[in-house]
Design an enzyme around this catalytic site. Structure first.
Site, PDB file in Angstrom:
ATOM      1  N   ASP A  83      46.531  88.201  65.184  1.00 43.35           N
ATOM      2  CA  ASP A  83      47.030  88.101  66.574  1.00 43.35           C
ATOM      3  C   ASP A  83      47.071  89.411  66.997  1.00 43.35           C
ATOM      4  O   ASP A  83      47.225  89.431  68.364  1.00 43.35           O
ATOM      5  CB  ASP A  83      48.384  87.247  66.819  1.00 43.35           C
ATOM      6  CG  ASP A  83      49.504  87.924  65.905  1.00 43.35           C
ATOM      7  OD1 ASP A  83      49.445  88.927  65.098  1.00 43.35           O
ATOM      8  OD2 ASP A  83      50.734  87.479  66.257  1.00 43.35           O
ATOM      9  N   LYS A 126      39.819  94.590  63.406  1.00 43.21           N
ATOM     10  CA  LYS A 126      39.562  93.121  63.319  1.00 43.21           C
ATOM     11  C   LYS A 126      39.120  92.455  64.662  1.00 43.21           C
ATOM     12  O   LYS A 126      38.369  91.522  64.542  1.00 43.21           O
ATOM     13  CB  LYS A 126      41.036  92.637  63.093  1.00 43.21           C
ATOM     14  CG  LYS A 126      41.660  93.089  61.892  1.00 43.21           C
ATOM     15  CD  LYS A 126      40.857  92.213  60.424  1.00 43.21           C
ATOM     16  CE  LYS A 126      41.379  90.956  60.482  1.00 43.21           C
ATOM     17  NZ  LYS A 126      40.481  90.220  59.406  1.00 43.21           N
TER      18      LYS A 126
HETATM   19  P1  NAD Z   1      45.782  92.119  51.525  1.00 43.19           P
HETATM   20  O1  NAD Z   1      46.002  93.623  51.980  1.00 43.19           O
HETATM   21  O2  NAD Z   1      47.128  91.474  50.964  1.00 43.19           O
HETATM   22  O3  NAD Z   1      44.488  91.542  50.746  1.00 43.19           O
HETATM   23  C1  NAD Z   1      43.131  92.275  51.204  1.00 43.19           C
HETATM   24  C2  NAD Z   1      42.360  91.790  50.037  1.00 43.19           C
HETATM   25  O4  NAD Z   1      41.202  92.221  50.367  1.00 43.19           O
HETATM   26  C3  NAD Z   1      42.734  92.641  48.591  1.00 43.19           C
HETATM   27  O5  NAD Z   1      42.607  91.733  47.597  1.00 43.19           O
HETATM   28  C4  NAD Z   1      41.656  93.683  48.576  1.00 43.19           C
HETATM   29  O6  NAD Z   1      41.316  94.148  47.250  1.00 43.19           O
HETATM   30  C5  NAD Z   1      40.563  93.009  49.321  1.00 43.19           C
HETATM   31  N1  NAD Z   1      39.373  94.005  49.937  1.00 43.19           N
HETATM   32  C6  NAD Z   1      39.699  94.992  50.651  1.00 43.19           C
HETATM   33  N2  NAD Z   1      38.581  95.645  51.016  1.00 43.19           N
HETATM   34  C7  NAD Z   1      37.823  94.847  50.244  1.00 43.19           C
HETATM   35  C8  NAD Z   1      36.351  95.139  50.254  1.00 43.19           C
HETATM   36  N3  NAD Z   1      35.685  95.982  50.966  1.00 43.19           N
HETATM   37  N4  NAD Z   1      35.347  94.114  49.624  1.00 43.19           N
HETATM   38  C9  NAD Z   1      36.160  93.230  49.042  1.00 43.19           C
HETATM   39  N5  NAD Z   1      37.414  92.931  48.884  1.00 43.19           N
HETATM   40  C10 NAD Z   1      38.301  93.796  49.644  1.00 43.19           C
HETATM   41  O7  NAD Z   1      45.860  91.509  52.852  1.00 43.19           O
HETATM   42  P2  NAD Z   1      46.382  89.782  53.410  1.00 43.19           P
HETATM   43  O8  NAD Z   1      47.731  90.337  54.129  1.00 43.19           O
HETATM   44  O9  NAD Z   1      46.559  89.008  52.590  1.00 43.19           O
HETATM   45  O10 NAD Z   1      45.433  89.465  54.807  1.00 43.19           O
HETATM   46  C11 NAD Z   1      44.351  88.827  54.284  1.00 43.19           C
HETATM   47  C12 NAD Z   1      43.529  88.551  55.678  1.00 43.19           C
HETATM   48  O11 NAD Z   1      44.506  87.818  56.469  1.00 43.19           O
HETATM   49  C13 NAD Z   1      43.083  90.168  56.409  1.00 43.19           C
HETATM   50  O12 NAD Z   1      41.956  89.622  56.946  1.00 43.19           O
HETATM   51  C14 NAD Z   1      44.031  90.118  57.602  1.00 43.19           C
HETATM   52  O13 NAD Z   1      43.685  90.790  58.481  1.00 43.19           O
HETATM   53  C15 NAD Z   1      44.442  88.719  57.952  1.00 43.19           C
HETATM   54  N6  NAD Z   1      45.743  88.423  58.368  1.00 43.19           N
HETATM   55  C16 NAD Z   1      46.902  88.761  57.434  1.00 43.19           C
HETATM   56  C17 NAD Z   1      48.237  88.663  58.365  1.00 43.19           C
HETATM   57  C18 NAD Z   1      49.525  88.928  57.435  1.00 43.19           C
HETATM   58  O14 NAD Z   1      50.192  88.835  58.206  1.00 43.19           O
HETATM   59  N7  NAD Z   1      49.277  89.460  56.288  1.00 43.19           N
HETATM   60  C19 NAD Z   1      48.289  87.763  59.549  1.00 43.19           C
HETATM   61  C20 NAD Z   1      47.112  87.244  60.005  1.00 43.19           C
HETATM   62  C21 NAD Z   1      45.891  87.608  59.530  1.00 43.19           C
HETATM   63  O1  DAU Z   2      50.475  90.049  63.278  1.00 41.06           O
HETATM   64  C1  DAU Z   2      49.805  89.911  62.133  1.00 41.06           C
HETATM   65  C2  DAU Z   2      49.728  91.224  61.330  1.00 41.06           C
HETATM   66  O2  DAU Z   2      50.972  91.230  60.745  1.00 41.06           O
HETATM   67  C3  DAU Z   2      48.575  91.033  60.227  1.00 41.06           C
HETATM   68  O3  DAU Z   2      47.183  91.032  61.131  1.00 41.06           O
HETATM   69  C4  DAU Z   2      48.767  92.532  59.408  1.00 41.06           C
HETATM   70  O4  DAU Z   2      47.676  92.432  58.284  1.00 41.06           O
HETATM   71  C5  DAU Z   2      50.180  92.492  58.760  1.00 41.06           C
HETATM   72  O5  DAU Z   2      50.417  93.573  58.190  1.00 41.06           O
HETATM   73  C6  DAU Z   2      51.150  92.471  59.941  1.00 41.06           C
HETATM   74  O6  DAU Z   2      51.046  93.571  60.708  1.00 41.06           O
HETATM   75  P1  DAU Z   2      52.538  94.346  61.031  1.00 41.06           P
HETATM   76  O7  DAU Z   2      52.275  95.573  61.548  1.00 41.06           O
HETATM   77  O8  DAU Z   2      53.283  93.382  62.183  1.00 41.06           O
HETATM   78  O9  DAU Z   2      53.451  94.034  59.762  1.00 41.06           O
HETATM   79  P2  DAU Z   2      54.213  95.256  59.094  1.00 41.06           P
HETATM   80  O10 DAU Z   2      54.765  94.455  58.021  1.00 41.06           O
HETATM   81  O11 DAU Z   2      53.569  96.571  58.580  1.00 41.06           O
HETATM   82  O12 DAU Z   2      55.491  95.672  60.109  1.00 41.06           O
HETATM   83  C7  DAU Z   2      56.174  94.262  60.679  1.00 41.06           C
HETATM   84  C8  DAU Z   2      57.091  95.083  61.664  1.00 41.06           C
HETATM   85  O13 DAU Z   2      57.899  95.887  60.945  1.00 41.06           O
HETATM   86  C9  DAU Z   2      56.255  96.059  62.684  1.00 41.06           C
HETATM   87  O14 DAU Z   2      57.030  96.121  63.933  1.00 41.06           O
HETATM   88  C10 DAU Z   2      56.895  97.418  62.034  1.00 41.06           C
HETATM   89  C11 DAU Z   2      58.005  97.384  61.428  1.00 41.06           C
HETATM   90  N1  DAU Z   2      58.248  98.155  60.073  1.00 41.06           N
HETATM   91  C12 DAU Z   2      57.394  98.005  58.983  1.00 41.06           C
HETATM   92  C13 DAU Z   2      57.528  98.854  57.929  1.00 41.06           C
HETATM   93  C14 DAU Z   2      56.466  98.719  56.804  1.00 41.06           C
HETATM   94  C15 DAU Z   2      59.441  98.909  60.070  1.00 41.06           C
HETATM   95  O15 DAU Z   2      60.251  98.960  60.879  1.00 41.06           O
HETATM   96  N2  DAU Z   2      59.567  99.629  58.846  1.00 41.06           N
HETATM   97  C16 DAU Z   2      58.737  99.474  57.926  1.00 41.06           C
HETATM   98  O16 DAU Z   2      58.875 100.434  56.902  1.00 41.06           O
END
Ligand code: NAD
Ligand code: DAU
Length: 370
Positions: A136, A188
């Protein structure tokens, strides 16, 4: 029906849950977990399914076009669920090039290899899918509004179907204009555009979903929830960026996985679906909840310098996926966060392995001046 499905990024947080779901739920599918194993990739996330006959791990960089094209041919791949990415906003601020490489060039490389392989087949794109998992964050930030002078959160409606406590009147819908603010979200957004372009230009059977913040087991402790649980448990300071009033729409990772399963099987080609939990929380609320659950003191909270370009509020209107595909989140936040905290407490060894070595270098570099 037998299908050969590549899940990229399957050793990461969300990817490992998707791999587990598909391996267990679809024994007739062959699941290929393709991952480069960066700092975020961890095969320990998949110990329980690594010996299943329908599971295979391939160590590969998604930017390696030749290797991926060969894999498509060798394994006769008919579906790709693409999660591999550099995923942490703070890291993208320090090192944007790595994000452009993996998230943009890597996605383009997969698209082009899939296109060439599928177009070489007699049936071409029939029965094929390129499913791109996005975020998002591509939509930018929403206002944190309180027009009636009522302390937020206040009740509002995301749509006629969804009613929940929210921190503003506006929500991200599938047609919201892209407006990314961080190098991560810009990369992204760019990858999303390439996926859409391959659909529109070549007729590639693509689907894109844009999901809100996930939480749950196996999340790398650079992200808010596992970082705060780990620090709190160890009596370390809890670094809250800015005023802690940034709003995220939290979704349990299992609910995201069920949405991915639904979209892969029922989603309409060329469509975009937003996925979110109708669950807006301010960061500071979450931090205080973790402190309370662990029986610690709020004096652990340390307000630190804000993240540059910090998005104020994300909130998803999930009407399209709920009404058109019948998906809905099952977890309440109360249940999900309680289970998640418990999981991190019970899986100390998993956490300790990650937080030794390189993680501490990252942590010190990121937070030492905070
Ligand atoms: P993550 O960082 O935990 O995992 C990413 C994985 O991708 C890892 O296993 C890493 O080794 C692999 N990777 C990175 N670079 C690579 C490359 N060049 N080739 C092959 N593998 C590679 O990420 P996540 O939080 O599980 O997110 C997964 C997907 O979901 C991402 O595309 C992210 O943008 C999307 N997403 C995440 C969230 C969230 O809240 N975590 C929310 C919405 C969308
Ligand atoms: O919205 C989806 C996204 O959510 C994904 O696409 C990303 O991959 C994922 O990392 C996440 O992004 P955010 O930046 O929202 O997540 P993060 O956990 O890094 O931070 C969540 C919120 O908390 C953000 O407002 C920043 C704040 N934060 C984060 C950290 C790590 C703090 O205040 N202190 C911290 O130490």
């Amino acid at each position: 029906m037998k299908r050969n499905i590549v899940i990229t990024g399957g050793a990461g947080f969300i990817g490992s849950h998707v791999v587990r779901l598909f391996v267990n739920k679809y024994p007739e599918y062959h699941i290929i977990n393709l991952d480069k194993l960066t700092y975020a990739g961890n095969l320990a996330n998949l110990k329980d399914i690594e010996d299943k006959p329908n599971y295979e791990f391939v160590k590969m960089d998604i930017c390696d076009f030749d290797a991926f094209y060969k894999l498509m041919q060798d394994k006769q791949v008919d579906g790709i669920i693409h999660l591999a990415a550099e995923s942490h906003v703070d890291r993208s601020i320090k090192d944007p090039f790595t994000f452009a490489r993996t998230n943009v060039i890597g996605t383009l490389s997969l698209l082009q290899a899939a296109k060439l392989y599928w177009e070489s087949l007699p049936e071409k794109y029939e029965g094929k899918r390129f499913y791109h998992i996005s975020t998002d964050e591509v939509y930018g930030a929403l206002e944190l509004t309180d027009p009636e002078g009522v302390p937020a959160p206040f009740s509002t409606k995301a749509s006629s179907e969804n009613q929940h406590e929210a921190y503003g009147k506006d929500f991200f819908v599938e047609t919201t204009k892209y407006n990314p603010h961080s190098p991560y979200s810009a990369s992204k957004a760019s990858s999303d555009h390439f996926v859409r372009a391959f659909h529109d230009t070549y007729g590639m059977p693509t689907i894109v979903t844009n999901c809100s913040n996930n939480y749950g087991p196996y999340q790398f402790p650079e992200k808010l929830i596992p970082l705060m649980i780990n620090n709190c448990k160890n009596g370390k300071q809890l670094p809250v960026y800015g005023d802690g009033m940034q709003i995220r729409d939290w979704l349990h990772v299992s609910d995201h996985c069920n949405a991915i399963d639904t979209v892969l099987h029922k989603g309409v080609i060329g469509e975009i679906y937003n996925i979110g939990g109708n669950n807006e929380k301010a960061n500071i609320e979450i931090v205080k909840l973790i402190i309370k659950t662990l029986g610690k003191d709020e004096s652990l909270i340390k307000y630190v310098k804000d993240r540059p370009g910090h998005d104020r509020r994300y909130a998803i209107d999930n009407t399209k996926i709920t009404t058109q595909l019948g998906w809905a989140p099952k977890y309440t936040f109360e249940q999900g966060i309680a289970e998640t905290i418990q999981w991190y407490l019970e899986n100390e060894e998993w956490m300790n392995k990650i937080t030794s070595g390189d993680y501490m270098k990252y942590y010190d570099n990121m937070y030492k001046k905070a």
